[in-house]
Design a protein around this motif. Structure first.
Motif, PDB file in Angstrom:
ATOM      1  N   TYR A   1       9.437 -12.614   0.757  1.00  0.00           N
ATOM      2  CA  TYR A   1       8.799 -12.242   2.023  1.00  0.00           C
ATOM      3  C   TYR A   1       8.949 -10.742   2.293  1.00  0.00           C
ATOM      4  CZ  TYR A   1       7.499 -11.915   6.879  1.00  0.00           C
ATOM      5  OH  TYR A   1       6.888 -11.527   8.035  1.00  0.00           O
ATOM      6  N   SER A   2      10.082 -10.197   1.931  1.00  0.00           N
ATOM      7  CA  SER A   2      10.303  -8.768   2.109  1.00  0.00           C
ATOM      8  C   SER A   2       9.316  -7.965   1.259  1.00  0.00           C
ATOM      9  CB  SER A   2      11.746  -8.414   1.734  1.00  0.00           C
ATOM     10  OG  SER A   2      11.944  -7.037   1.813  1.00  0.00           O
ATOM     11  N   PHE A   3       9.102  -8.413   0.019  1.00  0.00           N
ATOM     12  CA  PHE A   3       8.136  -7.733  -0.846  1.00  0.00           C
ATOM     13  C   PHE A   3       6.735  -7.873  -0.258  1.00  0.00           C
ATOM     14  CE2 PHE A   3       5.327  -6.924  -4.350  1.00  0.00           C
ATOM     15  CZ  PHE A   3       5.975  -5.940  -5.081  1.00  0.00           C
ATOM     16  N   TYR A   4       6.410  -9.067   0.221  1.00  0.00           N
ATOM     17  CA  TYR A   4       5.105  -9.301   0.853  1.00  0.00           C
ATOM     18  C   TYR A   4       4.914  -8.354   2.039  1.00  0.00           C
ATOM     19  CZ  TYR A   4       1.285 -11.673   3.257  1.00  0.00           C
ATOM     20  OH  TYR A   4       0.092 -11.955   3.877  1.00  0.00           O
ATOM     21  N   SER A   5       5.932  -8.216   2.868  1.00  0.00           N
ATOM     22  CA  SER A   5       5.855  -7.330   4.030  1.00  0.00           C
ATOM     23  C   SER A   5       5.640  -5.881   3.606  1.00  0.00           C
ATOM     24  CB  SER A   5       7.125  -7.440   4.881  1.00  0.00           C
ATOM     25  OG  SER A   5       7.252  -8.739   5.394  1.00  0.00           O
ATOM     26  N   SER A   6       6.345  -5.467   2.554  1.00  0.00           N
ATOM     27  CA  SER A   6       6.169  -4.109   2.043  1.00  0.00           C
ATOM     28  C   SER A   6       4.754  -3.907   1.518  1.00  0.00           C
ATOM     29  CB  SER A   6       7.175  -3.821   0.924  1.00  0.00           C
ATOM     30  OG  SER A   6       8.488  -3.816   1.422  1.00  0.00           O
ATOM     31  N   LEU A   7       4.255  -4.885   0.795  1.00  0.00           N
ATOM     32  CA  LEU A   7       2.900  -4.812   0.256  1.00  0.00           C
ATOM     33  C   LEU A   7       1.874  -4.748   1.390  1.00  0.00           C
ATOM     34  CD1 LEU A   7       1.074  -4.841  -2.260  1.00  0.00           C
ATOM     35  CD2 LEU A   7       1.112  -7.343  -2.119  1.00  0.00           C
ATOM     36  N   GLU A   8       2.106  -5.532   2.413  1.00  0.00           N
ATOM     37  CA  GLU A   8       1.204  -5.532   3.566  1.00  0.00           C
ATOM     38  C   GLU A   8       1.201  -4.165   4.249  1.00  0.00           C
ATOM     39  OE1 GLU A   8       0.323  -8.902   6.830  1.00  0.00           O
ATOM     40  OE2 GLU A   8       2.366  -8.125   6.877  1.00  0.00           O
ATOM     41  N   LYS A   9       2.384  -3.575   4.393  1.00  0.00           N
ATOM     42  CA  LYS A   9       2.498  -2.257   5.024  1.00  0.00           C
ATOM     43  C   LYS A   9       1.809  -1.188   4.197  1.00  0.00           C
ATOM     44  CE  LYS A   9       6.419   0.230   5.246  1.00  0.00           C
ATOM     45  NZ  LYS A   9       7.806   0.536   5.620  1.00  0.00           N
ATOM     46  N   VAL A  10       2.036  -1.230   2.886  1.00  0.00           N
ATOM     47  CA  VAL A  10       1.431  -0.247   1.990  1.00  0.00           C
ATOM     48  C   VAL A  10      -0.085  -0.419   1.967  1.00  0.00           C
ATOM     49  CG1 VAL A  10       1.219   0.389  -0.464  1.00  0.00           C
ATOM     50  CG2 VAL A  10       3.480   0.095   0.564  1.00  0.00           C
ATOM     51  N   SER A  11      -0.553  -1.646   1.953  1.00  0.00           N
ATOM     52  CA  SER A  11      -2.002  -1.882   1.858  1.00  0.00           C
ATOM     53  C   SER A  11      -2.745  -1.422   3.103  1.00  0.00           C
ATOM     54  CB  SER A  11      -2.296  -3.356   1.562  1.00  0.00           C
ATOM     55  OG  SER A  11      -1.985  -4.157   2.676  1.00  0.00           O
ATOM     56  N   ALA A  12      -2.061  -1.353   4.235  1.00  0.00           N
ATOM     57  CA  ALA A  12      -2.703  -0.868   5.458  1.00  0.00           C
ATOM     58  C   ALA A  12      -3.060   0.604   5.336  1.00  0.00           C
ATOM     59  CB  ALA A  12      -1.778  -1.092   6.654  1.00  0.00           C
ATOM     60  N   ASN A  13      -2.402   1.317   4.431  1.00  0.00           N
ATOM     61  CA  ASN A  13      -2.631   2.755   4.280  1.00  0.00           C
ATOM     62  C   ASN A  13      -3.375   3.141   3.011  1.00  0.00           C
ATOM     63  OD1 ASN A  13      -1.199   3.374   6.674  1.00  0.00           O
ATOM     64  ND2 ASN A  13       0.715   3.060   5.560  1.00  0.00           N
ATOM     65  N   CYS A  14      -3.706   2.164   2.180  1.00  0.00           N
ATOM     66  CA  CYS A  14      -4.392   2.542   0.936  1.00  0.00           C
ATOM     67  C   CYS A  14      -5.896   2.571   1.184  1.00  0.00           C
ATOM     68  CB  CYS A  14      -4.025   1.609  -0.208  1.00  0.00           C
ATOM     69  SG  CYS A  14      -4.729  -0.028  -0.122  1.00  0.00           S
ATOM     70  N   GLY A  15      -6.554   3.370   0.412  1.00  0.00           N
ATOM     71  CA  GLY A  15      -7.991   3.544   0.613  1.00  0.00           C
ATOM     72  C   GLY A  15      -8.835   2.771  -0.377  1.00  0.00           C
ATOM     73  N   ALA A  16      -8.300   1.702  -0.952  1.00  0.00           N
ATOM     74  CA  ALA A  16      -9.062   0.959  -1.950  1.00  0.00           C
ATOM     75  C   ALA A  16     -10.142   0.116  -1.327  1.00  0.00           C
ATOM     76  CB  ALA A  16      -8.123   0.067  -2.759  1.00  0.00           C
TER      77      ALA A  16
ATOM     78  N   VAL B   1       1.997   2.881  -5.424  1.00  0.00           N
ATOM     79  CA  VAL B   1       3.157   2.302  -6.112  1.00  0.00           C
ATOM     80  C   VAL B   1       4.431   2.981  -5.632  1.00  0.00           C
ATOM     81  CG1 VAL B   1       4.281   1.945  -8.352  1.00  0.00           C
ATOM     82  CG2 VAL B   1       1.812   1.570  -8.116  1.00  0.00           C
ATOM     83  N   GLY B   2       4.380   4.294  -5.406  1.00  0.00           N
ATOM     84  CA  GLY B   2       5.550   5.022  -4.906  1.00  0.00           C
ATOM     85  C   GLY B   2       5.983   4.536  -3.533  1.00  0.00           C
ATOM     86  N   ALA B   3       5.012   4.295  -2.647  1.00  0.00           N
ATOM     87  CA  ALA B   3       5.340   3.792  -1.310  1.00  0.00           C
ATOM     88  C   ALA B   3       5.946   2.398  -1.397  1.00  0.00           C
ATOM     89  CB  ALA B   3       4.090   3.772  -0.435  1.00  0.00           C
ATOM     90  N   LEU B   4       5.391   1.559  -2.262  1.00  0.00           N
ATOM     91  CA  LEU B   4       5.928   0.214  -2.449  1.00  0.00           C
ATOM     92  C   LEU B   4       7.334   0.286  -3.043  1.00  0.00           C
ATOM     93  CD1 LEU B   4       5.176  -2.766  -2.079  1.00  0.00           C
ATOM     94  CD2 LEU B   4       4.174  -2.710  -4.366  1.00  0.00           C
TER      95      LEU B   4
END
Length: 158
Positions: free
Chosen positions: A143-158, A117-120
């Motif tokens: 789209y900007s939020f989507y891009s941020s979510l996509e970037k953050v999700s690439a680094n999450c370990g879920a 959440v902090g990264a987002l």
């Protein structure tokens, strides 16, 4: 409470709807499409209830009717969620928690950890504080939020 009871009854009717309400390829839009199908992938009744509570099943039925091949696509569902609830997502990201934020993170394969959440939030702050944010269209903001979510999700370990 009455709203929830109505949604449960409405979803029950939709889940047991006649075959004519189902798509030709066997897809039940309330169970297999929309946000509900991704939040509750193994529980059709819960998916239908979620879709009805979310937007009366409109998103689920629209996706099943217009583009049935997207019913199992997290990318499309995530984009629809962000588009339809951008303002809530921004507020909940700033606050650090909320149902819309949890749904978006779950669709992206992440948990709502403080780090994620902090990264987002950091990405969102950079966009919101930019000079051109006030002039951005809703679609560009989403789209900007989507891009941020996509970037953050690439680094999450879920």
């Amino acid at each position: 409470m009455t709203l929830i009871a109505g949604a449960v009854l409405g979803a029950s009717a939709l889940v047991s709807a006649p075959a004519s309400a189902k798509m030709a390829d066997g897809v039940n839009p309330w169970q297999h499409c929309g946000i509900g199908s991704y939040v509750f992938p193994d529980n059709g009744v819960a998916a239908a209830i979620s879709n009805v509570i979310w937007d009366l099943g409109t998103t689920a039925v629209t996706s099943a009717t217009v583009t049935p091949e997207t019913c199992n696509s997290n990318l499309v569902t995530t984009a629809l969620l962000i588009d339809s609830s951008y303002d809530q997502l921004v507020m909940q990201t700033a606050q650090g928690s909320g149902e819309h934020l949890n749904a978006a993170l779950n669709l992206a394969g992440c948990s709502a950890t403080a780090e994620t959440v902090g990264a987002l939030r950091n990405d969102l702050n950079a966009v919101v504080s930019s000079a051109g944010y006030a002039d951005m269209t809703h679609e560009d903001k989403a789209y900007s939020f989507y891009s941020s979510l996509e970037k953050v999700s690439a680094n999450c370990g879920a």
